[in-house]
Write a protein that holds these residues in place. Structure first.
Motif, short mmCIF file in Angstrom:
data_model
loop_
_atom_site.label_atom_id
_atom_site.label_comp_id
_atom_site.label_asym_id
_atom_site.label_seq_id
_atom_site.Cartn_x
_atom_site.Cartn_y
_atom_site.Cartn_z
N LYS A 9 13.18 5.79 1.77
CA LYS A 9 13.19 4.36 1.51
C LYS A 9 14.59 3.88 1.13
CE LYS A 9 9.47 2.66 -0.30
NZ LYS A 9 8.92 1.73 0.72
N HIS A 59 -0.86 10.96 3.55
CA HIS A 59 -2.06 10.13 3.58
C HIS A 59 -2.06 9.37 4.91
CE1 HIS A 59 -4.38 6.40 1.92
NE2 HIS A 59 -5.20 7.25 2.48
N THR A 111 0.80 -1.22 0.00
CA THR A 111 0.00 0.00 0.00
C THR A 111 0.83 1.26 0.00
OG1 THR A 111 -0.11 -0.20 2.40
CG2 THR A 111 -1.95 -1.08 1.14
N CYS A 112 2.15 1.17 -0.05
CA CYS A 112 3.01 2.34 -0.07
C CYS A 112 3.77 2.38 -1.38
CB CYS A 112 4.01 2.31 1.08
SG CYS A 112 3.28 2.68 2.65
N PRO A 113 4.23 3.54 -1.85
CA PRO A 113 4.08 4.83 -1.19
C PRO A 113 2.71 5.43 -1.41
CG PRO A 113 5.21 5.10 -3.27
CD PRO A 113 5.00 3.61 -3.06
N GLY A 114 2.42 6.48 -0.65
CA GLY A 114 1.14 7.17 -0.78
C GLY A 114 1.18 8.21 -1.88
N THR A 166 8.14 8.58 0.27
CA THR A 166 8.07 7.21 -0.22
C THR A 166 7.92 6.21 0.93
OG1 THR A 166 10.49 7.08 -0.19
CG2 THR A 166 9.44 7.74 -2.26
N GLU A 225 1.49 7.74 5.45
CA GLU A 225 2.27 7.66 4.22
C GLU A 225 2.84 9.03 3.90
OE1 GLU A 225 0.04 5.71 1.13
OE2 GLU A 225 -1.05 4.49 2.61
N CYS A 266 6.04 4.40 4.42
CA CYS A 266 4.86 4.07 5.22
C CYS A 266 5.32 3.90 6.66
CB CYS A 266 4.22 2.78 4.73
SG CYS A 266 2.83 3.03 3.64
N VAL A 318 4.95 -2.01 5.57
CA VAL A 318 5.35 -0.75 6.17
C VAL A 318 6.88 -0.69 6.27
CG1 VAL A 318 3.22 -0.33 7.44
CG2 VAL A 318 5.01 -1.73 8.48
#
Length: 289
Positions: free
Chosen positions: A274, A155, A49-52, A184, A181, A186, A208
């Protein structure tokens, strides 16, 4: 009865004092029994679900009283304010304060404040009216909080968990794990977590990069349970929080040091991306209590 409150932190009046935050200790009280995690159906495959999202809007002008060094588009700054409160800043200078309360506060007003219900040191019912988004980690009707908020390049979403009540029972959905988020990254703030996570909750959290971990082993989840949660989330970096003394922190670190590298920072702030995350999962201890 709630955790013993501490005196308000002295407001920060210059940037030079940000790196010298001192948070007074909290009193330790006996803990109740741990509730069992709720049963759940087989989860979907864990999502990346990342990045936002990254907003195309221009950053806002910030007051001269607090102008930190600019962040690159892929970075986030995490500052440990104390107890379970962190200040998380985005490249566009959006600020998120976790477990925002009346006792331990960040030096600047956040745009987004997350809260949890277990004790008054994790929430306030009288937040500063200048906070744009106030996100309670619970609902009065007992349903999951279900937050999903986007603001500029940040986010924030929530994953509900249960908490113990003072009678030794369970309050469903009384805590939320907030996933933030930024850039880059979470970042998952576990809040006042009282039980291990179900497969469904792990799937909802997703992959995450950084986990903010309560390590007291009494008010929140016991040490072995928290180690299980950490192993399930598989984040490259963990930052301890919610400990009441150096003894409490050292007890947890002694338990995990055989499996994880442990690094101590000289300052309460760290800038992450990241690309700079550790290759092997480790704990980073930021000063504060």
């Amino acid at each position: 009865m709630p955790e013993t409150p501490v005196r308000r932190a002295t407001p920060i009046r210059s940037p030079a004092l940000l790196l010298a935050l001192l948070i007074l200790p909290f009193a330790v009280l006996p803990s109740g029994a741990q509730p069992a995690a709720p049963a759940a159906p087989a989860p979907p495959e864990r999502l990346d679900t990342c990045p936002g999202l990254v907003s195309g809007t221009s950053p806002r002008v910030r007051p001269a009283a607090f102008l930190p060094a600019a962040l690159a588009p892929d970075q986030a700054r995490i500052t440990y304010v104390g107890h379970s409160t962190f200040l998380i800043e985005s490249p566009r200078l959006v600020r998120v304060a976790t477990d925002y309360n009346d006792y331990v506060k960040p030096p600047v007003l956040p745009d987004i404040a997350t809260m949890n219900r277990a004790h008054s040191t994790h929430y306030t019912l009288s937040p500063d009216p200048g906070i744009r988004f106030v996100l309670h980690g619970w609902r009065d009707d007992g349903k999951p909080a279900g937050h999903d908020v986007s603001y500029q390049d940040v986010h924030v979403r929530s994953v509900a968990t249960n908490i113990r009540d003072w009678a030794g029972g369970t309050t469903r959905h009384g805590n939320s794990i907030f996933v933030i988020e930024v850039g880059t990254l979470c970042i998952a703030h576990l809040g006042h977590l009282h039980h291990t996570l179900t497969p469904q909750q792990i799937a909802e959290i997703g992959r995450v990069d950084v986990v903010l971990v309560p390590v007291d082993g009494s008010y929140t989840l016991d040490l072995e349970g928290m180690v299980e949660v950490i192993a399930a989330l598989k984040a490259p970096l963990m930052i301890p929080m919610h400990y009441f003394s150096r003894y409490t922190l050292d007890r947890f670190l002694e338990r995990v040091k055989a499996d994880y590298e442990v690094e101590f920072s000289d300052t309460p702030s760290v800038v992450l991306a990241k690309t700079t995350l550790p290759q092997k999962p480790k704990f980073l201890v930021l000063p504060g209590r």
